[in-house]
Design an enzyme around this catalytic site. Structure first.
Site, PDB file in Angstrom:
ATOM      1  N   LYS A  35       2.345   6.284  11.428  1.00  0.00           N
ATOM      2  CA  LYS A  35       1.661   5.784  10.234  1.00  0.00           C
ATOM      3  C   LYS A  35       0.667   6.834   9.770  1.00  0.00           C
ATOM      4  O   LYS A  35      -0.205   7.254  10.526  1.00  0.00           O
ATOM      5  CB  LYS A  35       0.946   4.470  10.545  1.00  0.00           C
ATOM      6  CG  LYS A  35       0.162   3.914   9.367  1.00  0.00           C
ATOM      7  CD  LYS A  35      -0.403   2.545   9.665  1.00  0.00           C
ATOM      8  CE  LYS A  35      -1.228   2.042   8.494  1.00  0.00           C
ATOM      9  NZ  LYS A  35      -1.819   0.724   8.769  1.00  0.00           N
ATOM     10  N   LYS A  86       5.708   5.006   8.103  1.00  0.00           N
ATOM     11  CA  LYS A  86       4.968   4.451   6.970  1.00  0.00           C
ATOM     12  C   LYS A  86       4.001   5.480   6.422  1.00  0.00           C
ATOM     13  O   LYS A  86       3.307   6.109   7.226  1.00  0.00           O
ATOM     14  CB  LYS A  86       4.204   3.219   7.470  1.00  0.00           C
ATOM     15  CG  LYS A  86       3.285   2.571   6.476  1.00  0.00           C
ATOM     16  CD  LYS A  86       2.577   1.428   7.118  1.00  0.00           C
ATOM     17  CE  LYS A  86       1.633   0.837   6.084  1.00  0.00           C
ATOM     18  NZ  LYS A  86       0.720  -0.105   6.663  1.00  0.00           N
TER      19      LYS A  86
HETATM   20  C1  PBG Z   1      -3.817  -1.987   7.839  1.00  0.00           C
HETATM   21  C2  PBG Z   1      -2.535  -1.944   7.067  1.00  0.00           C
HETATM   22  C3  PBG Z   1      -2.357  -1.207   5.900  1.00  0.00           C
HETATM   23  C4  PBG Z   1      -1.077  -1.477   5.442  1.00  0.00           C
HETATM   24  C5  PBG Z   1      -0.487  -2.368   6.348  1.00  0.00           C
HETATM   25  N1  PBG Z   1      -1.401  -2.637   7.356  1.00  0.00           N
HETATM   26  C6  PBG Z   1      -3.298  -0.361   5.150  1.00  0.00           C
HETATM   27  C7  PBG Z   1      -4.172   0.582   5.843  1.00  0.00           C
HETATM   28  O1  PBG Z   1      -3.829   1.141   6.900  1.00  0.00           O
HETATM   29  O2  PBG Z   1      -5.263   0.780   5.316  1.00  0.00           O
HETATM   30  C8  PBG Z   1      -0.509  -0.893   4.185  1.00  0.00           C
HETATM   31  C9  PBG Z   1       0.628  -1.580   3.537  1.00  0.00           C
HETATM   32  C10 PBG Z   1       0.849  -1.226   2.112  1.00  0.00           C
HETATM   33  O3  PBG Z   1       0.187  -0.343   1.530  1.00  0.00           O
HETATM   34  O4  PBG Z   1       1.736  -1.857   1.517  1.00  0.00           O
HETATM   35  N2  PBG Z   1      -3.757  -2.325   9.150  1.00  0.00           N
END
Ligand code: PBG
Length: 332
Positions: free
Chosen positions: A202, A256
């Site tokens: 991520k 991601k």
């Molecule tokens: C946070 C989380 C995020 C997303 C899913 N879980 C955002 C972040 O890390 O700030 C992003 C999902 C999206 O942008 O659709 N735990």
């Protein structure tokens, strides 16, 4: 590479492109409804459907409406739904205790969906950011996002989600060692069948902006997430993260965001052969919708093309806000 085909005109690539029948016959990868996971936002109340302004067509739903959405998804053949709570700011604390409250929004929604739509798989989010006054995925101590204390909290959160009956735990927090800790705790508690889909690679991405609006974390977030989420320039590091999560007990791994990191999807699938998923995140969705609303692109066609890219890269499935729309398109 040696040519494995005759030269033009014996080979004419366009022969198999001539008709829809021939094109479908030689299509190498196909997108199907069984590839889709639908992320949905949950909010307090009853009968509530609140538009998320930065994600046209996406709403936050109260639990009763989430159950209706799960019914609709299951009827369309979507195999899984993924829950993200919008937590009342009054419930955000430094210790993030709401994250493992058995009756928090996520757990309440899980039980309600399980009772009404038992056939759909439920995935839940493990991370502290919806519950944290700092908006971070772990605890903040003197400005540092501390790892091991955060993992202890994430384990409690994951156990409460498994107790509520979720099928897939989705740790999105990027703390080190959390997959192993969660897996051990699940086994010890008798949750031997609970799957883990780790957000293994991520990235610290600007594409998450609209999501943070949707869960109410934008205002809370202090600073950025670069000390735990990955640097956009790195690729080998993603593979090491994925390897670690698989060794610690992840059943499925995720990359991601999606489209900007397709190379990672491809490398991950080629190297490990594990069930591999991509998250087409909020910013990707918002960009497509914004351009479509302006009449600059054909939104439906770009939706299909963007999702096909993940299958071509080797992904087994995609988390996408387009899931119901894509499912309806596939159903014709
Ligand atoms: C946070 C989380 C995020 C997303 C899913 N879980 C955002 C972040 O890390 O700030 C992003 C999902 C999206 O942008 O659709 N735990």
């Amino acid at each position: 590479m040696q040519p494995t085909f005759a030269r033009h005109p014996a080979t004419r690539f366009r022969r198999v492109r001539r008709t829809p029948a021939l094109r479908s016959l030689v299509q190498e990868t196909t997108l199907s409804v069984s590839d889709l996971i639908w992320p949905v936002f949950v909010v307090d109340g009853e009968g509530v459907e609140q538009p998320v302004l930065s994600m046209p067509g996406v709403v936050r739903r109260s639990v009763d409406k989430v159950v209706e959405a799960a019914r609709e998804a299951a009827d369309l053949g979507i195999p899984a739904i993924c829950l993200f709570p919008y937590t009342d700011p009054a419930k955000k604390t430094y210790d993030c205790a709401e994250a493992w409250n058995p009756d928090n929004l996520s757990n309440t929604a899980t039980r309600a969906i399980k009772a009404a739509v038992p056939e759909i798989a439920i995935m839940t989010d493990v991370a502290l950011d919806p519950y944290s006054v700092d908006g971070h995925d772990g605890f903040v101590v003197d400005g540092e996002i501390v790892n091991d204390a955060s993992v202890e909290a994430l384990v409690k959160q994951a156990l409460s989600q498994a107790d509520a009956g979720c099928d897939i735990i989705g740790p999105s927090d990027m703390m080190d060692g959390r997959i192993g800790a969660i897996r051990q705790a699940l086994e010890a508690a008798g949750h031997t069948n609970t799957c883990i889909m780790s957000y293994a690679a991520k990235y610290a991405s600007a594409y998450y902006g609209p999501f943070r609006d949707a869960v109410g974390a934008s205002g809370a977030l202090k600073g950025n997430k670069k000390t735990y989420q990955m640097d956009a320039g790195n690729s080998d590091e993603a593979l090491r993260n994925i390897a670690a999560d698989l060794e610690e007990g992840a059943d499925m791994v995720m990359v991601k965001p999606g489209l900007a990191y397709l190379d990672i999807c491809q490398r991950a699938k080629a190297q490990f052969g594990a069930p591999t998923f991509a998250y087409q995140v909020s910013g990707e969705y918002a960009m497509i919708e914004a351009a479509a609303q302006n009449g600059w692109i054909d939104g439906d066609k770009v939706m299909v093309e963007s999702l096909q890219a993940f299958k071509r890269a080797g992904c087994d499935g995609i988390l996408t806000y387009f899931a119901p729309r894509m499912a309806r398109a596939l159903a014709g």
